[in-house]
Motif scaffolding. Structure first.
Motif, PDB file in Angstrom:
ATOM      1  N   GLN A   1      -4.064  -8.390   6.678  1.00 62.50           N
ATOM      2  CA  GLN A   1      -2.878  -8.063   5.900  1.00 62.50           C
ATOM      3  C   GLN A   1      -3.283  -7.772   4.461  1.00 62.50           C
ATOM      4  O   GLN A   1      -4.287  -8.294   3.968  1.00 62.50           O
ATOM      5  N   PRO A   2      -2.471  -6.925   3.788  1.00 64.76           N
ATOM      6  CA  PRO A   2      -2.802  -6.600   2.397  1.00 64.76           C
ATOM      7  C   PRO A   2      -2.838  -7.873   1.549  1.00 64.76           C
ATOM      8  O   PRO A   2      -2.060  -8.795   1.782  1.00 64.76           O
ATOM      9  N   GLY A   3      -3.749  -7.918   0.595  1.00 63.32           N
ATOM     10  CA  GLY A   3      -3.820  -9.059  -0.317  1.00 63.32           C
ATOM     11  C   GLY A   3      -4.705 -10.191   0.171  1.00 63.32           C
ATOM     12  O   GLY A   3      -4.940 -11.150  -0.567  1.00 63.32           O
ATOM     13  N   ILE A   4      -5.204 -10.099   1.424  1.00 62.83           N
ATOM     14  CA  ILE A   4      -6.104 -11.150   1.920  1.00 62.83           C
ATOM     15  C   ILE A   4      -7.517 -10.853   1.415  1.00 62.83           C
ATOM     16  O   ILE A   4      -8.088  -9.809   1.696  1.00 62.83           O
ATOM     17  N   ASP A   5      -8.066 -11.804   0.650  1.00 64.41           N
ATOM     18  CA  ASP A   5      -9.399 -11.656   0.068  1.00 64.41           C
ATOM     19  C   ASP A   5     -10.442 -12.249   1.027  1.00 64.41           C
ATOM     20  O   ASP A   5     -10.370 -13.434   1.360  1.00 64.41           O
ATOM     21  N   PRO A   6     -11.409 -11.426   1.504  1.00 67.38           N
ATOM     22  CA  PRO A   6     -12.393 -11.912   2.478  1.00 67.38           C
ATOM     23  C   PRO A   6     -13.111 -13.194   2.031  1.00 67.38           C
ATOM     24  O   PRO A   6     -13.220 -14.149   2.792  1.00 67.38           O
ATOM     25  N   LYS A   7     -13.590 -13.227   0.782  1.00 71.16           N
ATOM     26  CA  LYS A   7     -14.326 -14.411   0.302  1.00 71.16           C
ATOM     27  C   LYS A   7     -13.416 -15.646   0.258  1.00 71.16           C
ATOM     28  O   LYS A   7     -13.815 -16.752   0.652  1.00 71.16           O
ATOM     29  N   GLY A   8     -12.182 -15.457  -0.216  1.00 74.04           N
ATOM     30  CA  GLY A   8     -11.235 -16.575  -0.306  1.00 74.04           C
ATOM     31  C   GLY A   8     -10.885 -17.118   1.069  1.00 74.04           C
ATOM     32  O   GLY A   8     -10.846 -18.331   1.283  1.00 74.04           O
ATOM     33  N   LEU A   9     -10.657 -16.207   2.031  1.00 70.93           N
ATOM     34  CA  LEU A   9     -10.316 -16.639   3.387  1.00 70.93           C
ATOM     35  C   LEU A   9     -11.524 -17.307   4.049  1.00 70.93           C
ATOM     36  O   LEU A   9     -11.380 -18.317   4.749  1.00 70.93           O
TER      37      LEU A   9
END
Lengths: 211, 211
Positions: free
Chosen positions: B142-150
């Motif tokens: 989904q838009p706004g999902i940051d790979p590093k953060g997730l």
């Protein structure tokens, strides 16, 4: 006015618990000795064993005291209360020795094989599930969100977050930011949109003091 | 055909690592001794110190070997690959001594104060962020999902999940179900709907064998 015998007994128990928390926090379960706890508390072996049967029972009392270091600081209800538990928790972990000792013991105990090792986790799940039942009654949760399941998820996540944070730096300096990131990722999926936008997740929402 | 000197050296190193994993898994970092590792590996002190400078370096090698016990079992790409990492991980934690030792050391090391204690966590975050970059390129997130953060979020969660599960029972019998519950809660908030419905999260998707 002279303190009653009962009052002195309560104070002695609390002094022993505080001393035990300090020694467990510093040396872990295996490294802690009853004699160091007695020395630190300025108590006798007789008074310690009157209140606690063993080192294991002392450790269990420290672990069980975790919610007492957090719940009195809360004023909100529903989903905001759940968020506030985690915000107060990450502040108090830096200030409150009893909470820090409880978290260390809870993490370690899988290793030293204490009976009923899941109890401190289960207790947090019960507290959070209760808060989430209220959130559900208030219509704050999205349909299909199970309070007990979500409470379990939050306890699992907080456990891992504080451990990763402690591995990064012993004072867990980045823990408040991790808590905020957790809620930013979770809230859109669990809260109804009107609630999600008004939940406050600023880590400086609380400035609780040491117990 | 006789094995070359280099081949024998590689085999000795692997035998020492496997023995170290077994001893660390059984006794933890503090309880493990070089002499027990040597005895178990059937190796000499000279060959151990040729490959590893110290007990700490041995522990670090065991912790660093975690991804090797999982990545070779993966065949999928994108978000399914991330899910598969966690499914293989919870299976292998019951079968693979090296992985179990690596997880125990990673959890313990905050206590025994190893330098760069966050490295094993960071390595998993890097692996998962890489997988999530691919998922993002494939339009799965989904838009706004940051790979590093997730990726950080998943590592935090897996850390806490396995610890809570180990507190419940030493064989972590409920871990596969916890992994499934994690994805059921997370997928609707991170994957685009068409992808969320086709991601497989059955714990019996994999039956990897011990290394």
């Amino acid at each position: 006015m002279a303190r009653s015998k009962q009052q002195r007994s309560v104070e002695t128990r609390e002094a022993i618990l505080r001393a035990a928390a300090a020694v467990f926090e510093e040396s872990g379960y295996a490294g802690a000795s009853i004699s160091r706890i007695l020395q630190r508390a300025g108590a006798t072996a007789g008074s310690l064993y009157f209140h606690f049967k063993s080192k294991e029972e002392l450790a269990r009392a420290v672990m069980t005291a975790q919610p007492e270091t957090i719940v009195p600081h809360l004023a909100s209800e529903g989903l905001q209360r759940l968020v506030d538990i985690t915000l107060v928790w990450c502040h108090q972990l830096r200030l409150d020795l009893t909470l820090r000792a409880g978290v260390r013991l809870t993490t370690e105990q899988t290793t030293f094989g204490m009976a009923d090792a899941a109890a401190p986790y289960d207790e947090w799940v019960a507290i959070m599930a209760d808060v989430l039942e209220t959130a559900a009654e208030r219509g704050e949760l999205q349909p299909g969100i199970d309070p007990k399941g979500l409470a379990t998820f939050i306890v699992e996540h907080c456990t891992g977050m504080q451990l990763y944070s402690a591995a990064r730096s012993s004072d867990r300096a980045d823990l408040p930011q991790r808590v905020v990131s957790m809620w930013q990722l979770l809230l859109p999926g669990i809260a109804v949109p009107t609630v999600a936008v008004r939940i406050e997740t600023r880590p400086d929402r609380f400035h609780p003091t040491a117990a």
